[in-house]
Design a protein around this motif. Structure first.
Motif, mmCIF file in Angstrom:
data_model
loop_
_atom_site.group_PDB
_atom_site.id
_atom_site.type_symbol
_atom_site.label_atom_id
_atom_site.label_comp_id
_atom_site.label_asym_id
_atom_site.label_seq_id
_atom_site.Cartn_x
_atom_site.Cartn_y
_atom_site.Cartn_z
ATOM 1 N N PHE A 64 -5.436 22.563 -3.715
ATOM 2 C CA PHE A 64 -6.255 23.181 -2.669
ATOM 3 C C PHE A 64 -6.942 24.401 -3.273
ATOM 4 N N ARG A 65 -8.254 24.528 -2.992
ATOM 5 C CA ARG A 65 -9.024 25.618 -3.583
ATOM 6 C C ARG A 65 -10.073 26.113 -2.594
ATOM 7 N N ASN A 66 -10.172 27.440 -2.466
ATOM 8 C CA ASN A 66 -11.304 28.012 -1.757
ATOM 9 C C ASN A 66 -11.921 29.096 -2.630
ATOM 10 N N GLU A 67 -12.729 29.969 -2.064
ATOM 11 C CA GLU A 67 -13.478 30.914 -2.879
ATOM 12 C C GLU A 67 -12.597 31.945 -3.570
ATOM 13 N N SER A 68 -11.408 32.180 -3.041
ATOM 14 C CA SER A 68 -10.581 33.243 -3.609
ATOM 15 C C SER A 68 -9.151 32.833 -3.925
ATOM 16 N N TYR A 69 -8.838 31.577 -3.703
ATOM 17 C CA TYR A 69 -7.433 31.177 -3.845
ATOM 18 C C TYR A 69 -7.358 29.738 -4.323
ATOM 19 N N CYS A 70 -6.312 29.452 -5.125
ATOM 20 C CA CYS A 70 -6.083 28.092 -5.611
ATOM 21 C C CYS A 70 -4.583 27.844 -5.658
ATOM 22 N N ALA A 71 -4.165 26.722 -5.108
ATOM 23 C CA ALA A 71 -2.744 26.390 -5.099
ATOM 24 C C ALA A 71 -2.567 24.898 -5.338
ATOM 25 N N THR A 72 -1.447 24.540 -5.937
ATOM 26 C CA THR A 72 -1.136 23.132 -6.176
ATOM 27 C C THR A 72 0.274 22.835 -5.688
ATOM 28 N N MET A 73 0.476 21.572 -5.287
ATOM 29 C CA MET A 73 1.809 21.059 -4.983
ATOM 30 C C MET A 73 1.905 19.662 -5.558
ATOM 31 N N PRO A 81 0.830 -1.203 0.000
ATOM 32 C CA PRO A 81 0.000 0.000 0.000
ATOM 33 C C PRO A 81 0.866 1.254 0.000
ATOM 34 N N VAL A 82 0.359 2.302 -0.626
ATOM 35 C CA VAL A 82 1.042 3.601 -0.653
ATOM 36 C C VAL A 82 0.054 4.664 -0.214
ATOM 37 N N VAL A 83 0.503 5.584 0.638
ATOM 38 C CA VAL A 83 -0.315 6.718 1.060
ATOM 39 C C VAL A 83 0.445 7.996 0.716
ATOM 40 N N LEU A 84 -0.185 8.853 -0.084
ATOM 41 C CA LEU A 84 0.367 10.170 -0.384
ATOM 42 C C LEU A 84 -0.402 11.181 0.453
ATOM 43 N N ASN A 85 0.229 11.684 1.485
ATOM 44 C CA ASN A 85 -0.441 12.622 2.374
ATOM 45 C C ASN A 85 -0.499 14.010 1.763
ATOM 46 N N SER A 86 -1.540 14.745 2.120
ATOM 47 C CA SER A 86 -1.709 16.093 1.594
ATOM 48 C C SER A 86 -0.535 16.972 1.999
ATOM 49 N N PRO A 87 0.040 17.703 1.054
ATOM 50 C CA PRO A 87 1.139 18.616 1.395
ATOM 51 C C PRO A 87 0.661 19.906 2.048
ATOM 52 N N PHE A 88 -0.645 20.103 2.086
ATOM 53 C CA PHE A 88 -1.173 21.324 2.683
ATOM 54 C C PHE A 88 -1.365 21.128 4.180
#
Length: 271
Positions: A132-141, A66-73
């Motif tokens: 990661f996305r909210n109403e005014s911001y979007c970011a990726t890693m 099994p592999v788990v990629l945890n959220s970087p946020f």
């Protein structure tokens, strides 16, 4: 190699979870400042318009596990920050850019914002994008995953680095297994040194039930080698072995003293 997450799990150093939380707080203040200044911006609709914050880490795993990629946020407890009116998703950076983990079916699903792949195959190798996305911001890693075939895997590629100091007791920590611990009180991890099982008859080592550590009673140059820890993980009636390999760096007490003096000199010189 970029942050292969091997040196992060060592006994005397900071743990992966501590570094993730530290990074999380930096990201929290950064994103908060962006959100305040961008409160009038319309919500982003595509990851192509998201701000890329870089690669988070690389993972090297063996096929069949099994592999788990945890959220970087960042996380606050078990919750990702900015959970109100926000969304977190994963996709593989391939030609199809298929969103992963939306349904718990097949080998891939999301759990607590982490992406699970069970069991992993060499075809799972690639770059995974967390958005990661909210109403005014979007970011990726991004997270890099390399799944080796058993016939092609080498201990050098799969091993974490940890530090042991001679002429004293030391310990090795089975790294990156938190997601697979199902019963901490009754957990039994098997330890091997150079493929030989370490049991209670070996007086050089102490392995306690319920512990993620292998204690070495007196570290010496003979303590060098490849160590393997093995944790059973049961999912839907199938038992998988979670294996981690460690290649410790042996440092003499005198060498530790020199390193301490060096950093003390730098501190005095800089400040």
């Amino acid at each position: 190699m970029l942050l292969q997450n091997r040196f992060l799990d060592t006994g005397p150093q900071l743990s992966v979870s501590c570094l993730q939380k530290l990074f999380g707080f930096f990201f929290f203040f950064y994103a908060l400042a962006v959100n305040i200044s961008a409160s009038s911006i319309q919500p982003e609709k595509s990851t192509e318009n998201c701000q890329y914050l870089g690669m988070y880490f690389k993972k090297f795993r063996l096929e069949g596990e099994p592999v788990v990629l945890n959220s970087p946020f960042p996380k606050l407890g078990n919750r990702v920050l900015f959970t109100l009116h926000s969304d977190l998703s994963w996709h593989k950076n391939d030609s199809e850019k298929t969103v992963l983990g939306t349904h718990k079916s097949g080998r891939t699903w999301m759990k607590d914002n982490a992406l699970w792949i069970l069991p992993a195959t060499p075809e799972d190798t690639g770059t995974y994008i967390c958005t990661f996305r909210n109403e005014s911001y979007c970011a990726t890693m991004s997270v890099e995953l390399k799944v080796f075939k058993k016939s092609e895997a080498s201990l050098q590629n799969l091993s974490y680095q940890q530090v042991l100091i001679t002429s004293s007791a030391g310990y090795l920590v089975c790294p990156d297994i938190d997601d697979f611990i199902q019963d901490k009180n009754n957990m039994e991890i098997k330890w091997y040194k150079d493929a030989v099982l370490l049991d209670q008859s070996n007086k050089m080592f102490s392995i306690l039930k319920g512990s993620v550590s292998c204690h070495i009673n007196n570290v010496s140059l003979d303590s060098s080698g490849y160590y393997t820890c093995e944790l059973p993980f049961v999912y839907e009636g199938v038992t998988y072995n979670i294996t981690r390999h460690i290649n410790p760096r042996i440092i003499s007490k005198y060498g530790q003293y020199l390193i301490f003096r060096f950093f003390l000199f730098l501190f005095v010189f800089v400040f």
